[in-house]
Design a protein around this motif. Sequence first.
Motif, short mmCIF file in Angstrom:
data_model
loop_
_atom_site.label_atom_id
_atom_site.label_comp_id
_atom_site.label_asym_id
_atom_site.label_seq_id
_atom_site.Cartn_x
_atom_site.Cartn_y
_atom_site.Cartn_z
N SER A 114 -68.73 -49.32 11.00
CA SER A 114 -68.10 -48.58 9.91
C SER A 114 -68.43 -47.10 9.93
N ALA A 115 -69.28 -46.67 10.86
CA ALA A 115 -69.67 -45.27 10.89
C ALA A 115 -68.48 -44.39 11.21
N PRO A 116 -68.32 -43.26 10.53
CA PRO A 116 -67.21 -42.37 10.85
C PRO A 116 -67.34 -41.83 12.27
N PRO A 117 -66.22 -41.56 12.93
CA PRO A 117 -66.27 -41.13 14.34
C PRO A 117 -67.18 -39.95 14.57
N SER A 118 -67.28 -39.01 13.62
CA SER A 118 -68.06 -37.80 13.84
C SER A 118 -69.55 -38.08 13.96
N LEU A 119 -70.01 -39.29 13.56
CA LEU A 119 -71.43 -39.61 13.61
C LEU A 119 -71.78 -40.53 14.77
N ALA A 120 -70.83 -40.84 15.61
CA ALA A 120 -71.08 -41.77 16.72
C ALA A 120 -71.91 -41.09 17.79
N THR A 121 -73.18 -41.49 17.94
CA THR A 121 -74.02 -40.90 18.97
C THR A 121 -74.03 -41.75 20.23
N SER A 122 -73.37 -42.89 20.18
CA SER A 122 -73.24 -43.73 21.36
C SER A 122 -71.84 -44.30 21.40
N LEU A 123 -71.18 -44.13 22.52
CA LEU A 123 -69.83 -44.65 22.71
C LEU A 123 -69.81 -45.54 23.95
N PRO A 124 -69.04 -46.63 23.96
CA PRO A 124 -68.18 -47.08 22.87
C PRO A 124 -68.99 -47.69 21.73
N ARG A 125 -68.36 -47.82 20.58
CA ARG A 125 -69.02 -48.44 19.44
C ARG A 125 -69.23 -49.92 19.72
N PRO A 126 -70.20 -50.52 19.03
CA PRO A 126 -70.44 -51.96 19.24
C PRO A 126 -69.21 -52.80 18.93
N ASP A 127 -69.10 -53.94 19.59
CA ASP A 127 -68.01 -54.86 19.30
C ASP A 127 -67.99 -55.23 17.82
N PHE A 128 -66.81 -55.40 17.31
CA PHE A 128 -66.64 -55.79 15.92
C PHE A 128 -67.22 -57.19 15.68
N ARG A 129 -67.94 -57.32 14.57
CA ARG A 129 -68.44 -58.63 14.15
C ARG A 129 -68.10 -58.85 12.69
N PHE A 130 -67.53 -60.02 12.36
CA PHE A 130 -67.19 -60.34 10.98
C PHE A 130 -68.46 -60.41 10.15
N GLN A 131 -68.49 -59.67 9.03
CA GLN A 131 -69.70 -59.55 8.24
C GLN A 131 -69.75 -60.52 7.05
N GLY A 132 -68.66 -61.25 6.79
CA GLY A 132 -68.64 -62.13 5.62
C GLY A 132 -69.27 -63.49 5.88
N GLN A 133 -69.11 -64.35 4.89
CA GLN A 133 -69.66 -65.72 4.97
C GLN A 133 -68.65 -66.64 5.67
N VAL A 134 -69.10 -67.41 6.62
CA VAL A 134 -68.26 -68.35 7.34
C VAL A 134 -68.68 -69.77 6.97
N GLY A 135 -67.74 -70.53 6.37
CA GLY A 135 -68.00 -71.91 6.03
C GLY A 135 -67.44 -72.85 7.07
N ARG A 136 -67.29 -74.11 6.67
CA ARG A 136 -66.75 -75.08 7.60
C ARG A 136 -65.25 -74.89 7.81
N THR A 137 -64.55 -74.43 6.81
CA THR A 137 -63.12 -74.19 6.90
C THR A 137 -62.79 -72.84 6.31
N TYR A 138 -61.56 -72.41 6.50
CA TYR A 138 -61.17 -71.12 5.95
C TYR A 138 -61.19 -71.13 4.43
N GLU A 139 -61.08 -72.37 3.85
CA GLU A 139 -61.03 -72.45 2.40
C GLU A 139 -62.38 -72.12 1.76
N ASP A 140 -63.47 -72.41 2.47
CA ASP A 140 -64.77 -72.07 1.90
C ASP A 140 -65.44 -70.92 2.66
N SER A 141 -64.62 -70.07 3.30
CA SER A 141 -65.10 -68.86 4.00
C SER A 141 -64.58 -67.62 3.30
N ASP A 142 -65.27 -66.52 3.48
CA ASP A 142 -64.79 -65.24 2.94
C ASP A 142 -63.48 -64.86 3.62
#
Length: 798
Positions: free
Chosen positions: A40-68
């Motif tokens: 989520s860092a703005p591009p102007s603050l990136a001191t290392s490129l490329p940026r890390p791979d995207f990772r989902f930050q929410g809660q993951v349940g057994r199904t989409y119904e009980d996941s963020d």
Amino acid sequence: MSFRPVTLALILSLAAFYAPPSFAQAGGAAKPAAAVASPSAPPSLATSLPRPDFRFQGQVGRTYEDSDPPTFPQIVRPPKGAPNVVLILIDDAGFGQFSAFGGGVPSPNVEKLAAQGLRYTRFHTTALCSPTRAALLTGRDHHVAGTGVITELATGYDGYTGIIPKSAGTVSEILRQNGYATAWIGKNHNTPAWETSEVGPFDHWPSGLGFDYFYGFNSGDTSQFEPVLFENRNRVPRSADPAYHLSHDLADHAIAWMQRTRAIDPARPFFLYVAPGATHSPHMAPREWLDKFKGQFDMGWDRYRELTLERQKKLGVVPPDTKLTARPESLPAWDSLNADQKRLYSRMMELFAGFGAHVDYEMGRVLDAVAALPDADNTLVIYILGDNGSSAEGGLDGEANEIASFNGVFEPIEATLKVIDELGGPKHYNHFPAGWAWAMDTPFQWTKQIASHFGGTRNPAVISWPARIHEKGGVRTQFHHVMDIMPTILEAAGIQAPDTLNGVPQKPIEGVSMLYTFNDAKAADRRKSQIFELVSNRGMYQNGWMASSIAYLPWAASRKGYDPNKAKWELYNIDQDFSQANDLAAQDPERLKGLVDLWWAEAARHDVLPLDWRSIERLSEQVTGRPSLATGRKTLVYNTPLVALPEGSAPDLKNKSFTITAEVTIPATGAQGMIFTQGGITAGWGFYVQNRKLVGVHNYIDSERYRVVSTENVPTGKVTLVLDFNYEGGGMGKGGTLTLLANGKKVGEGRVAKTAGFKYSLYEGQDIGEDSGSPVDPTYTPPFPFTGKIDKVTVELK
């Protein structure tokens, strides 16, 4: 005076004391502590490129119904307000060449741009094309960027590999990873010569240097009518348009790319780098442009310089007290020339002027397209008039064929006069005489290659950014260098140069952002020092003073006998002496000694050493050990048609015996076309069928052609055709016997009196099955495809 290498302690102390300010000190964005940027860092603050791979930050349940709710990585965008950037770099142009800076070649489109922005009158390059372009893209000294000289002369020392290292990341790669669309249109002379074939590798092609799109040529120059072009990694078929000209083609592609980018993603800013082949030789332009300047240069180069300096003073691009530097003793006065010389040299300058005026027109079309953009005001345009000073590589008499001098040959003007009416067209690779190059660099001494003096390194620059530059038509006199363009662009975009790029720690950026000058004409210089070196021509600038040492005359046939430890140094106070007209070495030897010592310290720090002043010898892979795809191979087999294989990747046919064997199928009705060729109009070999006869030809640097035609028709069916050349030896560029065979029977033989010993072409290489470039022999018209079937071609080097 003699010089000894300084001690390590002195190198370190001087280097630390005189190191240029960092990007942050130079007005760039403040640099935070090194850290891996979060997604989520703005591009102007990136001191290392490329940026890390995207990772989902929410809660993951057994199904989409009980996941963020799911989220996606967002499209990367640069900081709000980041401008489009258009960078135009003209080739081989002097300070006194274009009318925008007082020269005699009209440049109304540069003048229009300057009226909207700023002229920079103390902007510097490296004195040669590839080095300037490496410094431009990386923001580092060209030796630090591995490009101390052109790739064809690379030697393998750290500063001279011809390879931009991954530790010197490009501005385009940084912009691309921060959300910019990027394109490179035109000349690419920053890919190692042995990597420019269709099989790559492509790490050092424009696509590996941060450019999403490339359309252009991979060489130092090319024919303006019959270029060898690539789009991205694919060869572009030659144009069938009889009115084709490269500058027009490049402008078309630049405009189309901008319009396409804007149509697809109007919110995405772009970086467009346009590098036309003009005004590098060959000096070729459409006929109507070649004839615009008849009689306009009959005054000659001495008077041209006087008139140009007068115009420069009126424009305010040189100080009122600027002196015209003296003509070098080895250059003839115009009034000393005979009538034939004046007629030829004037015509050559007319062709050059037409070439220059034409590229101004074509780049004007690009600028007009920029002006039509909805966000035109927020477009930063940087227009640099030359990657070095004007070129004296045509020698004292000029050339109908530039490649002649690369083979150590200078044709008499009588031969050039015979083709004077053809010059500027597709038949010849012409270059004007050194006297005109010197005049194009008014008011300075010397020319391209001479990094010790401003005739080689001081190039005009124009910058426009309507949204941010408030003064219109201003002049800026701060001392800057081409490596300053990278940090200027990054600061304008609000983007930080990363400490680590694609996993590689980055060398410090040495460029100094120029943004501080945009709205402050009197701002104090932020570039305090600058080292210069090119093929042992040396210069050291510090705080208004310049030490200069020339290694050789730019039109000299030989550079033997040079000793850098005994070479003369000159001293100039350039704050008071704009043109380097007054040598103060005798008056201030202590200051000179300090600058010379500083030069050695900076040379050690910047990978400038070891010094090497050789010229055409370094074209040879045998001399330098430079890689080649053909090195060590005595037998090379081609089972498929092949075009545009660079000369450096093809079997080396020079100065040796060789045999070319073609196994072909000829239909009953006969066939014709090219079987094998290396080179083109400048020099080289051709082996083809024409009018049912087998033909072998050697083009000796466009001055003589040795052609052997079979005495019998080529048989039909499965046929083995052979061109055998038996080199007589005795040195380089000697002759031999050319023999033609069909199914083992000798069908032709003739003597080749002379051969090109160093180089056939600077841009076209080897073709099998057609001629993708210019013709090695004017009796056929490319592409001249072979109408039979080629089963196999074998080249045996003896």
